[in-house]
Enzyme design. Structure first.
Site, PDB file in Angstrom:
ATOM      1  CB  SER A 145      -0.904   0.006   1.228  1.00 21.67           C
ATOM      2  OG  SER A 145      -1.760  -1.120   1.225  1.00 21.67           O
ATOM      3  CE1 TYR A 157       7.340  -5.999   2.485  1.00 18.95           C
ATOM      4  CE2 TYR A 157       5.646  -4.350   2.913  1.00 18.95           C
ATOM      5  CZ  TYR A 157       6.039  -5.542   2.326  1.00 18.95           C
ATOM      6  OH  TYR A 157       5.149  -6.265   1.576  1.00 18.95           O
ATOM      7  CE  LYS A 161       7.327  -6.031  -1.240  1.00 21.97           C
ATOM      8  NZ  LYS A 161       7.141  -7.060  -2.280  1.00 21.97           N
TER       9      LYS A 161
END
Length: 266
Positions: A145, A157, A161
């Site tokens: 998200s 993270y 990403k």
């Protein structure tokens, strides 16, 4: 040996969303190459899924995966970049006890960037010659998200990403007109996988199988011209025709939207 069925590579296929996607694609008639470093868990996948043990942190793994796929099936039609590492690997209770920016070590940063960003970029690069030769192919990368990319405590993270998603936007733009499409698929919430660690009540989490409806549409003929978009699986309404569900659950990849903004001087 070349096959008439389409061939798909799924990374991180030993568990969680990767396992669900590998099994769903196999059931839909694809030849599936399931990639993971966990050989024992891969071996438990049902036939005819082909297990390939590989460590995506190793540069030689990308060409090896492609070579194994071509040797087995003679073609590569779809790549699903799903493998990743979550912050629970550093601190199991990281959602309650955040990993602050200044606590992150260079070794941890390099590990996350290697697995979450470099691996999908380099594996995409490795499959592209076969897709470009065929004038056809789908690359689908699982990210996270947008809020997670900028949330406190999520340098490892979220940022890794974000790097992967930015790269996919560049790739989608570079591949315009080639017949090869690039899209991003996001579960849309905390999903019951080993990656999340101690993230609360697992009965309230999204199920890994939530990825299947949008994924099966993205690899279908109906999505042949769809590229540079991100789809949120949790927003996919299975009660609607797939095209309508895609319109509701999809949007341009955020990075492409930014890139198309006018450049201001100064």
């Amino acid at each position: 040996m070349p096959t008439q069925r389409r061939t798909v590579i799924v990374t991180g296929a030993a568990s969680g969303m990767g396992r669900a996607m590998a099994q769903g694609l196999s059931a839909a008639g694809f030849d599936v190459v399931a990639v993971d470093r966990n050989a024992e868990a891969l071996a438990s996948l049902p036939a005819p899924i082909k297990p390939v043990t590989a460590d995506l942190s190793q540069p030689e793994s990308f060409d090896a995966i492609v070579a194994e796929t071509i040797a087995s099936f003679g073609r590569i039609d779809v790549l699903i970049n799903n493998a990743g590492i979550g912050q629970a690997a550093i601190r199991a209770d990281q959602r309650r006890n955040p990993i602050r920016f200044w606590e992150v070590t260079p070794e941890q940063w390099n590990r996350f960037l290697t697995v979450n960003a470099t691996a999908p970029i380099m594996l995409s690069r490795a499959v592209l010659p076969h897709m470009l030769k065929a004038n056809s192919g789908r690359i689908i990368t699982v990210t996270t998200s947008l809020g997670t990319m900028v949330r406190e405590g999520y340098l490892l993270y979220g940022s890794s990403k974000a790097a992967a998603e930015s790269a996919m936007a560049v790739l989608a733009a570079d591949l315009t007109g080639t017949g090869v499409t690039v899209n991003v698929l996001v579960p849309g919430g905390v999903t019951d996988t080993p990656l999340v660690g101690e993230a609360g009540d697992r009965s309230k989490m999204l199920r890994p199988e939530i990825m299947l409806p949008p994924l099966l549409w993205l690899v279908s003929d109906a999505a042949a011209s769809v590229s540079g978009r991100r789809f949120i699986a949790a927003d996919w309404d299975v009660s609607l025709p797939a095209g309508q569900a895609a319109a509701a659950a999809g949007a341009p990849v955020a990075w492409l939207s930014i890139a198309r903004m006018p450049i201001e001087p100064g």
